[in-house]
Design a protein around this motif. Sequence first.
Motif, PDB file in Angstrom:
ATOM      1  N   UNK A 152       6.897  19.683 -12.767  1.00 44.21           N
ATOM      2  CA  UNK A 152       7.675  20.793 -12.132  1.00 44.21           C
ATOM      3  C   UNK A 152       8.244  20.435 -10.854  1.00 44.21           C
ATOM      4  N   UNK A 153       8.549  19.267 -10.412  1.00 43.36           N
ATOM      5  CA  UNK A 153       9.289  18.885  -9.455  1.00 43.36           C
ATOM      6  C   UNK A 153       8.318  18.275  -8.236  1.00 43.36           C
ATOM      7  N   UNK A 154       7.125  18.441  -8.642  1.00 39.72           N
ATOM      8  CA  UNK A 154       6.242  17.997  -7.356  1.00 39.72           C
ATOM      9  C   UNK A 154       5.867  19.052  -6.431  1.00 39.72           C
ATOM     10  N   UNK A 155       6.317  20.251  -6.477  1.00 39.31           N
ATOM     11  CA  UNK A 155       5.998  21.143  -5.632  1.00 39.31           C
ATOM     12  C   UNK A 155       4.694  21.668  -5.456  1.00 39.31           C
ATOM     13  N   UNK A 156       3.925  21.901  -6.599  1.00 41.43           N
ATOM     14  CA  UNK A 156       2.494  22.363  -6.675  1.00 41.43           C
ATOM     15  C   UNK A 156       1.550  21.303  -6.065  1.00 41.43           C
ATOM     16  N   UNK A 157       2.067  20.173  -6.277  1.00 40.09           N
ATOM     17  CA  UNK A 157       1.237  18.925  -5.710  1.00 40.09           C
ATOM     18  C   UNK A 157       1.490  18.852  -4.111  1.00 40.09           C
ATOM     19  N   UNK A 158       2.688  19.007  -3.694  1.00 39.89           N
ATOM     20  CA  UNK A 158       2.761  19.283  -2.257  1.00 39.89           C
ATOM     21  C   UNK A 158       2.167  20.134  -1.467  1.00 39.89           C
ATOM     22  N   UNK A 159       2.182  21.560  -2.159  1.00 45.37           N
ATOM     23  CA  UNK A 159       1.463  22.414  -1.773  1.00 45.37           C
ATOM     24  C   UNK A 159       0.048  22.373  -1.610  1.00 45.37           C
ATOM     25  N   UNK A 160      -0.774  21.999  -2.616  1.00 44.39           N
ATOM     26  CA  UNK A 160      -1.692  21.465  -2.758  1.00 44.39           C
ATOM     27  C   UNK A 160      -2.433  20.628  -1.537  1.00 44.39           C
ATOM     28  N   UNK A 161      -1.507  19.453  -1.445  1.00 40.42           N
ATOM     29  CA  UNK A 161      -1.758  18.420  -0.376  1.00 40.42           C
ATOM     30  C   UNK A 161      -1.535  19.253   1.024  1.00 40.42           C
ATOM     31  N   UNK A 162      -0.618  20.015   1.282  1.00 42.92           N
ATOM     32  CA  UNK A 162      -0.318  20.480   2.345  1.00 42.92           C
ATOM     33  C   UNK A 162      -1.665  21.574   2.993  1.00 42.92           C
ATOM     34  N   UNK A 163      -2.001  22.430   1.921  1.00 46.99           N
ATOM     35  CA  UNK A 163      -3.211  23.236   2.214  1.00 46.99           C
ATOM     36  C   UNK A 163      -4.376  22.510   2.527  1.00 46.99           C
ATOM     37  N   UNK A 164      -4.584  21.411   1.867  1.00 48.62           N
ATOM     38  CA  UNK A 164      -5.948  20.596   2.058  1.00 48.62           C
ATOM     39  C   UNK A 164      -5.937  20.251   3.638  1.00 48.62           C
ATOM     40  N   UNK A 165      -4.617  19.542   3.855  1.00 51.16           N
ATOM     41  CA  UNK A 165      -4.487  19.043   5.289  1.00 51.16           C
ATOM     42  C   UNK A 165      -4.865  20.019   6.160  1.00 51.16           C
ATOM     43  N   UNK A 166      -4.286  21.180   6.069  1.00 50.15           N
ATOM     44  CA  UNK A 166      -4.491  22.250   6.942  1.00 50.15           C
ATOM     45  C   UNK A 166      -5.781  22.515   7.248  1.00 50.15           C
ATOM     46  N   UNK A 167      -6.701  22.724   6.129  1.00 51.63           N
ATOM     47  CA  UNK A 167      -8.013  22.886   6.261  1.00 51.63           C
ATOM     48  C   UNK A 167      -8.822  21.736   6.882  1.00 51.63           C
ATOM     49  N   UNK A 168      -8.258  20.386   6.563  1.00 54.21           N
ATOM     50  CA  UNK A 168      -8.862  19.347   7.301  1.00 54.21           C
ATOM     51  C   UNK A 168      -8.871  19.098   8.893  1.00 54.21           C
ATOM     52  N   UNK A 169      -7.432  19.644   9.189  1.00 56.59           N
ATOM     53  CA  UNK A 169      -7.206  19.877  10.650  1.00 56.59           C
ATOM     54  C   UNK A 169      -7.728  20.784  11.515  1.00 56.59           C
ATOM     55  N   UNK A 170      -8.106  21.912  10.920  1.00 58.06           N
ATOM     56  CA  UNK A 170      -8.879  22.833  11.352  1.00 58.06           C
ATOM     57  C   UNK A 170      -8.205  23.532  12.809  1.00 58.06           C
ATOM     58  N   UNK A 171      -7.059  23.745  12.573  1.00 57.12           N
ATOM     59  CA  UNK A 171      -6.326  24.275  13.844  1.00 57.12           C
ATOM     60  C   UNK A 171      -5.635  25.392  13.705  1.00 57.12           C
TER      61      UNK A 171
END
Length: 263
Positions: A152-171
């Motif tokens: 589906x254009x990779x959009x779900x994958x991009x969102x999953x990766x971004x949300x995971x990174x936000x969790x990891x950054x803890x800011x």
Amino acid sequence: MSSNLGNGSEESLDPGIVTTPKISDPWTVEKVLATIHPEIPAEQSSSPLPFFHVLERLKTGKREGWRRFGITRGESIADHMYRMSLMTLLCPPSLAPKLDLNKCMKMCLIHDMAESIVGDITPVDGIPKPEKSRREAETMDYISKNLLGKVYGGLAGQEIRAIWQEYEDSKTLDSLFVHDIDKMELLLQMVEYEKRVDKRLDLGEFAYVATKVALPETQEWAKEILKERNEFWGPKPHVHGEAGVNGGVAEATSKDQDAYYSK
């Protein structure tokens, strides 16, 4: 994790039994994928099914911290994330307006997704935090690009990766809330296991995480669950992980916990 059926042995014909293979250093996603039986998930597919199959590993993968205490059939990684997601629905009213609770629920369901490949690494496993972070980041790249890049254009994958990174950054406040929910879910499970065996198992070292809860609203939850635990144990001696070494936690374990939960 790989099925016992893939080793040519007839010791087990139960498809629900999944083993976690040892991976030689240096750890790579490819080495783990090579252990998956009967086939490696298809990459660069336009279908989400390969991703769906990888998610099953979160259902069969156990939360490893409990195993050291003989709890071999304890909660799965998916069990942990599911209760976390439901806990966000009870976000205290004083905090809820400040959060994107829809994103927080997604973050709960995504934050340990890398463990589908990496496995659950605990504070006492001897794996340095930078190495743990590397393995998990490479796994999330594999999921978001190799499995979901053409879905589906990779959009779900991009969102999953971004949300995971936000969790990891803890800011962000959203990520701090989810980190607190992660620790609260652990505290709840600790007390539930102890109660189920009527004080025959002391899991108090896990109470350490109560000291790492960040937000005032969730700190109140942590205080409440520790109070419930202390009332349950009563006068019987038990470990107070929230007090570290002074509470009966082994010095080596306390140092491992400090390193694991450091920013």
